[in-house]
Motif scaffolding. Structure first.
Motif, mmCIF file in Angstrom:
data_model
loop_
_atom_site.group_PDB
_atom_site.id
_atom_site.type_symbol
_atom_site.label_atom_id
_atom_site.label_comp_id
_atom_site.label_asym_id
_atom_site.label_seq_id
_atom_site.Cartn_x
_atom_site.Cartn_y
_atom_site.Cartn_z
ATOM 1 N N ASP A 180 2.662 5.756 -3.373
ATOM 2 C CA ASP A 180 3.712 6.483 -4.084
ATOM 3 C C ASP A 180 3.422 6.524 -5.588
ATOM 4 O O ASP A 180 3.670 7.530 -6.245
ATOM 5 N N VAL A 181 2.870 5.442 -6.116
ATOM 6 C CA VAL A 181 2.551 5.392 -7.545
ATOM 7 C C VAL A 181 1.398 6.331 -7.875
ATOM 8 O O VAL A 181 1.411 7.017 -8.894
ATOM 9 N N PHE A 182 0.379 6.365 -7.003
ATOM 10 C CA PHE A 182 -0.795 7.181 -7.266
ATOM 11 C C PHE A 182 -0.555 8.672 -7.028
ATOM 12 O O PHE A 182 -1.323 9.503 -7.484
ATOM 13 N N GLU A 239 -7.595 16.851 -6.462
ATOM 14 C CA GLU A 239 -8.391 16.022 -7.368
ATOM 15 C C GLU A 239 -7.930 14.567 -7.418
ATOM 16 O O GLU A 239 -8.739 13.658 -7.517
ATOM 17 N N ASP A 240 -6.643 14.310 -7.374
ATOM 18 C CA ASP A 240 -6.106 12.964 -7.561
ATOM 19 C C ASP A 240 -5.870 12.271 -6.220
ATOM 20 O O ASP A 240 -4.740 11.975 -5.846
ATOM 21 N N VAL A 241 -6.921 11.991 -5.505
ATOM 22 C CA VAL A 241 -6.780 11.372 -4.180
ATOM 23 C C VAL A 241 -7.306 9.947 -4.159
ATOM 24 O O VAL A 241 -7.403 9.347 -3.096
ATOM 25 N N GLY A 242 -7.628 9.387 -5.291
ATOM 26 C CA GLY A 242 -8.192 8.040 -5.343
ATOM 27 C C GLY A 242 -7.290 6.998 -4.708
ATOM 28 O O GLY A 242 -7.753 6.084 -4.035
ATOM 29 N N GLY A 243 -5.990 7.127 -4.917
ATOM 30 C CA GLY A 243 -5.037 6.181 -4.338
ATOM 31 C C GLY A 243 -5.047 6.208 -2.824
ATOM 32 O O GLY A 243 -4.984 5.161 -2.172
ATOM 33 N N TYR A 244 -5.131 7.394 -2.256
ATOM 34 C CA TYR A 244 -5.140 7.511 -0.800
ATOM 35 C C TYR A 244 -6.423 6.937 -0.202
ATOM 36 O O TYR A 244 -6.395 6.295 0.840
ATOM 37 N N VAL A 245 -7.516 7.173 -0.876
ATOM 38 C CA VAL A 245 -8.787 6.613 -0.401
ATOM 39 C C VAL A 245 -8.744 5.092 -0.489
ATOM 40 O O VAL A 245 -9.177 4.385 0.428
ATOM 41 N N LEU A 246 -8.190 4.562 -1.570
ATOM 42 C CA LEU A 246 -8.054 3.116 -1.727
ATOM 43 C C LEU A 246 -7.187 2.529 -0.620
ATOM 44 O O LEU A 246 -7.542 1.516 -0.008
ATOM 45 N N MET A 277 0.826 -1.213 0.000
ATOM 46 C CA MET A 277 0.000 0.000 0.000
ATOM 47 C C MET A 277 0.859 1.260 0.000
ATOM 48 O O MET A 277 0.498 2.252 -0.631
ATOM 49 N N MET A 278 1.996 1.213 0.682
ATOM 50 C CA MET A 278 2.885 2.373 0.655
ATOM 51 C C MET A 278 3.432 2.593 -0.750
ATOM 52 O O MET A 278 3.538 3.729 -1.214
ATOM 53 N N GLN A 279 3.759 1.510 -1.432
ATOM 54 C CA GLN A 279 4.226 1.640 -2.814
ATOM 55 C C GLN A 279 3.091 2.124 -3.720
ATOM 56 O O GLN A 279 3.317 2.929 -4.620
ATOM 57 N N ALA A 280 1.876 1.640 -3.476
ATOM 58 C CA ALA A 280 0.732 2.081 -4.281
ATOM 59 C C ALA A 280 0.466 3.565 -4.061
ATOM 60 O O ALA A 280 0.140 4.290 -5.000
#
Length: 109
Positions: free
Chosen positions: A46-48, A67-74, A41-44
Motif C-alpha cells: 500500500d505504501v509503494f 514504472e513504479d512496481v518495485g514494491g510489488y516485486v519486493l 507486506m500488505m502494508q508495504a
C-alpha cells in the motif's frame, strides 16, 4: 510400583510427547510469523503504490507494466522466500516425526 523396564518406557514416552509439543509450538510460532509478515507486506504494498495506480487495482497484471512496481516485486520475492522456508521446515519436521515413530516401533519390538 513400576519395575525398571516400565519406568524406562514411560520416560521415553514422556520425552517423545515433550518433543512433539515443542515442535507444535514451533509450527504455531512460524504460522504467526508468516501472518505477521503477510500483514507487513500488505502494508508495504500500500505504501509503494502510487496514487495514479489505484484506478487499476483489479488488474494486477497490468500493474507490472507500469514504472513504479518495485514494491510489488519486493513483496513477491519476500513471499516466495517465506513460503520456501516454511515448506522446508515442515518437510524436515515431518521427516523427523517419521524417524521418531520408526525408532519407537523398533524399540518396542
Amino acid at each position: 510400583m513400576y519395575d525398571t523396564a516400565k519406568r524406562v518406557v514411560l520416560v521415553k514416552q514422556r520425552g517423545r510427547e515433550n518433543i512433539r509439543r515443542r515442535q507444535w509450538r514451533g509450527i504455531y510460532g512460524l504460522s504467526a510469523a508468516c501472518m505477521l509478515l503477510f500483514a507487513v507486506m500488505m502494508q508495504a504494498a500500500d505504501v509503494f503504490a502510487v496514487q495514479e495506480q489505484t484506478a487499476a487495482w483489479g488488474v494486477f497484471g497490468a500493474m507490472l507494466l507500469r514504472e513504479d512496481v518495485g514494491g510489488y516485486v519486493l513483496v513477491a520475492v519476500v513471499s516466495f522466500a517465506a513460503a520456501v522456508v516454511v515448506t522446508v521446515f515442515c518437510t524436515r519436521l515431518r521427516k523427523n516425526n517419521k524417524q521418531q515413530e520408526q525408532t519407537k516401533e523398533d524399540e518396542e519390538t
